[in-house]
Design a protein around this motif. Structure first.
Motif, PDB file in Angstrom:
ATOM      1  N   ASP A   1       4.889  16.244  11.931  1.00  0.00           N
ATOM      2  CA  ASP A   1       6.076  15.404  11.783  1.00  0.00           C
ATOM      3  C   ASP A   1       5.777  14.052  11.142  1.00  0.00           C
ATOM      4  O   ASP A   1       6.578  13.545  10.353  1.00  0.00           O
ATOM      5  CB  ASP A   1       6.742  15.190  13.154  1.00  0.00           C
ATOM      6  CG  ASP A   1       7.344  16.478  13.693  1.00  0.00           C
ATOM      7  OD1 ASP A   1       7.731  17.333  12.878  1.00  0.00           O
ATOM      8  OD2 ASP A   1       7.424  16.630  14.922  1.00  0.00           O
ATOM      9  N   THR A   2       4.643  13.460  11.469  1.00  0.00           N
ATOM     10  CA  THR A   2       4.289  12.171  10.863  1.00  0.00           C
ATOM     11  C   THR A   2       4.134  12.311   9.357  1.00  0.00           C
ATOM     12  O   THR A   2       4.596  11.472   8.575  1.00  0.00           O
ATOM     13  CB  THR A   2       2.989  11.614  11.469  1.00  0.00           C
ATOM     14  OG1 THR A   2       3.169  11.435  12.878  1.00  0.00           O
ATOM     15  CG2 THR A   2       2.639  10.272  10.852  1.00  0.00           C
ATOM     16  N   SER A   3       3.494  13.394   8.927  1.00  0.00           N
ATOM     17  CA  SER A   3       3.277  13.588   7.492  1.00  0.00           C
ATOM     18  C   SER A   3       4.604  13.803   6.763  1.00  0.00           C
ATOM     19  O   SER A   3       4.774  13.352   5.622  1.00  0.00           O
ATOM     20  CB  SER A   3       2.348  14.778   7.250  1.00  0.00           C
ATOM     21  OG  SER A   3       2.925  15.991   7.712  1.00  0.00           O
ATOM     22  N   ALA A   4       5.547  14.478   7.409  1.00  0.00           N
ATOM     23  CA  ALA A   4       6.851  14.696   6.789  1.00  0.00           C
ATOM     24  C   ALA A   4       7.572  13.372   6.580  1.00  0.00           C
ATOM     25  O   ALA A   4       8.131  13.102   5.508  1.00  0.00           O
ATOM     26  CB  ALA A   4       7.697  15.628   7.652  1.00  0.00           C
ATOM     27  N   ALA A   5       7.561  12.530   7.608  1.00  0.00           N
ATOM     28  CA  ALA A   5       8.229  11.234   7.500  1.00  0.00           C
ATOM     29  C   ALA A   5       7.528  10.341   6.485  1.00  0.00           C
ATOM     30  O   ALA A   5       8.165   9.702   5.647  1.00  0.00           O
ATOM     31  CB  ALA A   5       8.275  10.562   8.871  1.00  0.00           C
ATOM     32  N   LEU A   6       6.206  10.292   6.548  1.00  0.00           N
ATOM     33  CA  LEU A   6       5.447   9.455   5.621  1.00  0.00           C
ATOM     34  C   LEU A   6       5.729   9.846   4.175  1.00  0.00           C
ATOM     35  O   LEU A   6       6.028   8.989   3.327  1.00  0.00           O
ATOM     36  CB  LEU A   6       3.957   9.571   5.904  1.00  0.00           C
ATOM     37  CG  LEU A   6       3.031   8.910   4.878  1.00  0.00           C
ATOM     38  CD1 LEU A   6       3.192   7.397   4.912  1.00  0.00           C
ATOM     39  CD2 LEU A   6       1.579   9.299   5.112  1.00  0.00           C
ATOM     40  N   SER A   7       5.642  11.133   3.874  1.00  0.00           N
ATOM     41  CA  SER A   7       5.793  11.578   2.491  1.00  0.00           C
ATOM     42  C   SER A   7       7.205  11.320   1.978  1.00  0.00           C
ATOM     43  O   SER A   7       7.389  10.941   0.809  1.00  0.00           O
ATOM     44  CB  SER A   7       5.441  13.060   2.373  1.00  0.00           C
ATOM     45  OG  SER A   7       6.246  13.852   3.231  1.00  0.00           O
ATOM     46  N   ALA A   8       8.208  11.488   2.833  1.00  0.00           N
ATOM     47  CA  ALA A   8       9.586  11.266   2.400  1.00  0.00           C
ATOM     48  C   ALA A   8       9.848   9.802   2.088  1.00  0.00           C
ATOM     49  O   ALA A   8      10.432   9.461   1.051  1.00  0.00           O
ATOM     50  CB  ALA A   8      10.560  11.763   3.471  1.00  0.00           C
ATOM     51  N   TYR A   9       9.421   8.915   2.967  1.00  0.00           N
ATOM     52  CA  TYR A   9       9.685   7.493   2.752  1.00  0.00           C
ATOM     53  C   TYR A   9       8.831   6.926   1.622  1.00  0.00           C
ATOM     54  O   TYR A   9       9.278   6.044   0.884  1.00  0.00           O
ATOM     55  CB  TYR A   9       9.500   6.712   4.064  1.00  0.00           C
ATOM     56  CG  TYR A   9      10.679   6.902   4.986  1.00  0.00           C
ATOM     57  CD1 TYR A   9      11.763   6.028   4.960  1.00  0.00           C
ATOM     58  CD2 TYR A   9      10.742   7.979   5.858  1.00  0.00           C
ATOM     59  CE1 TYR A   9      12.870   6.215   5.777  1.00  0.00           C
ATOM     60  CE2 TYR A   9      11.833   8.178   6.685  1.00  0.00           C
ATOM     61  CZ  TYR A   9      12.896   7.288   6.638  1.00  0.00           C
ATOM     62  OH  TYR A   9      13.994   7.493   7.442  1.00  0.00           O
ATOM     63  N   CYS A  10       7.612   7.426   1.483  1.00  0.00           N
ATOM     64  CA  CYS A  10       6.797   7.005   0.340  1.00  0.00           C
ATOM     65  C   CYS A  10       7.432   7.476  -0.969  1.00  0.00           C
ATOM     66  O   CYS A  10       7.453   6.739  -1.960  1.00  0.00           O
ATOM     67  CB  CYS A  10       5.379   7.561   0.461  1.00  0.00           C
ATOM     68  SG  CYS A  10       4.298   6.599   1.545  1.00  0.00           S
ATOM     69  N   ALA A  11       7.959   8.688  -0.963  1.00  0.00           N
ATOM     70  CA  ALA A  11       8.610   9.209  -2.168  1.00  0.00           C
ATOM     71  C   ALA A  11       9.820   8.355  -2.528  1.00  0.00           C
ATOM     72  O   ALA A  11      10.067   8.063  -3.705  1.00  0.00           O
ATOM     73  CB  ALA A  11       9.024  10.659  -1.959  1.00  0.00           C
ATOM     74  N   ALA A  12      10.572   7.946  -1.511  1.00  0.00           N
ATOM     75  CA  ALA A  12      11.747   7.104  -1.762  1.00  0.00           C
ATOM     76  C   ALA A  12      11.346   5.747  -2.317  1.00  0.00           C
ATOM     77  O   ALA A  12      12.086   5.141  -3.098  1.00  0.00           O
ATOM     78  CB  ALA A  12      12.548   6.927  -0.473  1.00  0.00           C
ATOM     79  N   ALA A  13      10.163   5.262  -1.930  1.00  0.00           N
ATOM     80  CA  ALA A  13       9.698   3.953  -2.383  1.00  0.00           C
ATOM     81  C   ALA A  13       8.859   4.020  -3.655  1.00  0.00           C
ATOM     82  O   ALA A  13       8.554   2.979  -4.249  1.00  0.00           O
ATOM     83  CB  ALA A  13       8.874   3.295  -1.271  1.00  0.00           C
ATOM     84  N   GLY A  14       8.454   5.229  -4.056  1.00  0.00           N
ATOM     85  CA  GLY A  14       7.567   5.360  -5.207  1.00  0.00           C
ATOM     86  C   GLY A  14       6.147   4.947  -4.891  1.00  0.00           C
ATOM     87  O   GLY A  14       5.421   4.437  -5.752  1.00  0.00           O
ATOM     88  N   ILE A  15       5.708   5.184  -3.658  1.00  0.00           N
ATOM     89  CA  ILE A  15       4.367   4.821  -3.202  1.00  0.00           C
ATOM     90  C   ILE A  15       3.579   6.098  -2.946  1.00  0.00           C
ATOM     91  O   ILE A  15       4.076   7.004  -2.268  1.00  0.00           O
ATOM     92  CB  ILE A  15       4.434   3.976  -1.906  1.00  0.00           C
ATOM     93  CG1 ILE A  15       5.192   2.670  -2.161  1.00  0.00           C
ATOM     94  CG2 ILE A  15       3.031   3.682  -1.375  1.00  0.00           C
ATOM     95  CD1 ILE A  15       5.466   1.874  -0.891  1.00  0.00           C
ATOM     96  N   PRO A  16       2.341   6.239  -3.446  1.00  0.00           N
ATOM     97  CA  PRO A  16       1.549   7.442  -3.193  1.00  0.00           C
ATOM     98  C   PRO A  16       1.287   7.647  -1.702  1.00  0.00           C
ATOM     99  O   PRO A  16       1.012   6.691  -0.970  1.00  0.00           O
ATOM    100  CB  PRO A  16       0.234   7.174  -3.940  1.00  0.00           C
ATOM    101  CG  PRO A  16       0.588   6.154  -4.982  1.00  0.00           C
ATOM    102  CD  PRO A  16       1.650   5.300  -4.367  1.00  0.00           C
ATOM    103  N   SER A  17       1.385   8.903  -1.247  1.00  0.00           N
ATOM    104  CA  SER A  17       1.094   9.226   0.157  1.00  0.00           C
ATOM    105  C   SER A  17      -0.032  10.241   0.224  1.00  0.00           C
ATOM    106  O   SER A  17      -0.109  11.158  -0.601  1.00  0.00           O
ATOM    107  CB  SER A  17       2.342   9.765   0.859  1.00  0.00           C
ATOM    108  OG  SER A  17       2.856  10.910   0.215  1.00  0.00           O
ATOM    109  N   ILE A  18      -0.915  10.057   1.216  1.00  0.00           N
ATOM    110  CA  ILE A  18      -2.069  10.934   1.423  1.00  0.00           C
ATOM    111  C   ILE A  18      -2.001  11.447   2.849  1.00  0.00           C
ATOM    112  O   ILE A  18      -1.869  10.658   3.799  1.00  0.00           O
ATOM    113  CB  ILE A  18      -3.399  10.193   1.190  1.00  0.00           C
ATOM    114  CG1 ILE A  18      -3.465   9.640  -0.243  1.00  0.00           C
ATOM    115  CG2 ILE A  18      -4.580  11.100   1.472  1.00  0.00           C
ATOM    116  CD1 ILE A  18      -3.053   8.186  -0.364  1.00  0.00           C
ATOM    117  N   VAL A  19      -2.105  12.759   3.013  1.00  0.00           N
ATOM    118  CA  VAL A  19      -1.926  13.376   4.325  1.00  0.00           C
ATOM    119  C   VAL A  19      -3.138  14.219   4.687  1.00  0.00           C
ATOM    120  O   VAL A  19      -3.572  15.064   3.901  1.00  0.00           O
ATOM    121  CB  VAL A  19      -0.649  14.243   4.342  1.00  0.00           C
ATOM    122  CG1 VAL A  19      -0.565  15.044   5.635  1.00  0.00           C
ATOM    123  CG2 VAL A  19       0.592  13.384   4.157  1.00  0.00           C
TER     124      VAL A  19
END
Length: 519
Positions: free
Chosen positions: A229-247
């Motif tokens: 669940d943390t990775s799902a939230a992180l990736s979605a909000y990073c995508a909305a901000a245009g920030i790279p996410s690493i899981v």
């Protein structure tokens, strides 16, 4: 790591000369003074060339009431929460820091003296006035409490999906049929943007990262270890901000529905042959060396968003306090977040007491339960075994001290659920109109046990926190209703009936079914 020498490492043991300077509150009105009207922003129609963020920007340029610069927050060692005299160490929220000099967790400390210049009625009216609005950023259940979350962030830096404001479901039939209770409620935090309560904290963390990047701080991406669940939230909000996410994900230990979320949102996903605790150790080591901001609950910013669910529950009860709140626990940040939300409401005069908290753990990953049963004598991490409640399959929780503090302060209880108990409880809840996740099954099992023992009474107003949406865990439900789980009776399974394709056979089956349901 020479290739990344241009980026200073994140501070694990921060410099001792960094101190937070409190803003003066001499210009604040006292509670007896006339209070400014709640900031809900002008109700002007949107112009064709203005979106809601631009409207907020224009409004803020003309008024300083929205950002409340008089309110401040800072990092302090968690140990200073219970004993403020133990340390004067503090850090600006704009510092990249995860632990104190002694290695303890940090906590976000708000200037309560400034907040207390406004009485409880003011805060209740302010928060209530923002519910259901689309004005930026107050349409979010988190940012509608902005003054208590990140008071100094500019509205333009906020990354929000208007998370929160989740359903508080009156579990009338479940309570009556299975527990002889008439005031049982389920807080469906999984009815959120990415299907779990983690959105509440991630909007805060990614908003702050967005602010840090605009300040040219050394942050290239954001990373987390996750059980899903943390990775799902992180990736979605990073995508909305245009920030790279690493899981970092433990290989073969999360559901496909959880795995596909960060992949779909463009995260860089590493499937690692270890469990969550192993992933957590690796991400902590990596973020100490690379310009990757740590997004796990070791980072106390997320708890600021998660605590708003407690405030939201009080709002939904018209500021009446429930008797019990039951929360599933794995890494244990959430139980502290709920305590912090309730505690702030009490301290600032919105309510006169806090509920008793219950933390529910899976028996296959139950270090807090064992610690509680020992009388808080000695904490020992455990090797977490496989559980259908995969998001709480954690044997060495980061927030153990936070959880213990919250439970002691709330006269709390810890319970556990076996795999069969949690799956049966989930199936029972589903049979009354819900569609719950296994973690909610853990919390419901705790309720069942406390109800049977008489600890929770038939008229006690009780809230069970459902942390994720059941659609993320369909395979576990399929296995249960197919009776395809080894050594489990699956007592409430409801498999489809195989019937021949002729009228007589269908009629025979339906008559038998209807007869069984006749009262």
């Amino acid at each position: 790591m020479a290739a990344f020498s241009l980026f200073p490492s994140a501070h694990i043991a921060p410099k001792s000369n960094l101190h937070f300077v409190k803003a003066s509150t001499s210009d604040l009105p006292k509670t007896s003074d006339p209070l400014p009207a709640p900031s809900t922003q002008p109700q002007l129609p949107l112009k064709p060339h203005h979106n809601i963020r631009e409207e907020a920007r224009l409004h803020n340029a003309a008024s300083t009431t929205t950002n409340h610069p008089r309110f401040t927050a800072k990092y302090v060692p968690f140990t200073a929460i219970s004993d403020p005299s133990s340390s004067d160490e503090s850090y600006s929220l704009d510092e990249i820091v995860y632990r104190s000099q002694s290695g303890s967790l940090l906590d976000v400390h708000h200037d309560m003296a400034a907040l207390k210049h406004f009485d409880g009625a003011y805060w209740r009216n302010l928060f209530d006035s923002r519910v259901g609005k689309t004005t930026w950023p107050f349409g979010s259940g988190v940012w509608s409490k902005k003054e208590w979350v990140l008071p100094e962030i500019d509205d333009d830096d906020i990354i929000s999906a208007f998370e929160g404001n989740s359903n508080l479901f009156w579990a009338e039939r479940y309570g009556k049929h299975f527990l002889v209770m008439n005031d049982l409620w389920v807080k469906h935090c999984g009815n959120s943007h990415t299907g779990s309560f983690k959105d509440l904290g991630m909007t805060v963390l990614i908003s702050q990262v967005n602010r840090l990047r605009k300040m040219n701080k050394p942050v290239v991406g954001v990373g987390c270890a996750s059980t899903g669940d943390t990775s799902a939230a992180l990736s979605a909000y990073c995508a909305a901000a245009g920030i790279p996410s690493i899981v970092f994900l433990p290989a073969n230990r999360i559901s496909m529905a959880q795995l596909v979320q960060p992949i779909a949102n463009g995260a860089f996903v590493l499937s690692i042959d270890t469990d969550f605790d192993g992933c957590m150790q690796l991400i902590r080591e990596v973020t100490a060396e690379l310009p990757i901001y740590l997004a796990n609950s070791l980072n106390s910013l997320r708890l600021e968003g998660q605590k708003t669910a407690a405030v939201e529950i009080l709002q939904q009860f018209d500021w009446e306090v429930p008797d019990w709140v039951i929360v599933p626990g794995g890494n244990l940040g959430n139980i502290y977040a709920f305590y912090k939300g309730f505690s702030m409401c009490k301290e600032l005069g919105l309510v006169d007491r806090i509920p008793r908290l219950v933390c529910a753990q899976a028996a296959n990953a139950n270090p807090l339960y064992l610690y509680y049963k020992s009388g808080w004598k000695e904490f020992k991490p455990v090797k977490a075994n496989a559980t259908f409640a995969s998001a709480i399959q954690i044997g060495d929780p980061v927030s153990i001290n936070r959880a213990v503090y919250a439970l002691k302060k709330s006269n709390g209880i810890v319970e556990e659920a076996t795999e069969e108990e949690l799956m049966d409880a989930m199936a029972q809840a589903d049979s009354t109109g819900m569609f719950t996740c296994p973690h909610t099954g853990v919390a419901l099992t705790a309720l069942i046990k406390l109800r049977r023992s008489g600890v929770i009474g038939p008229t006690d107003r009780t809230v069970v926190v459902s942390t994720a949406h059941g659609l993320k865990f369909t395979q576990s439900k399929i296995d249960y209703h197919s009776k395809d789980i080894k050594d489990m009776a699956c007592r409430f399974a409801n498999p489809p009936m195989q019937v021949k394709a002729d009228f007589g056979s269908v009629m025979d089956v339906l008559k038998k079914y209807l007869l069984s349901k006749a009262h």
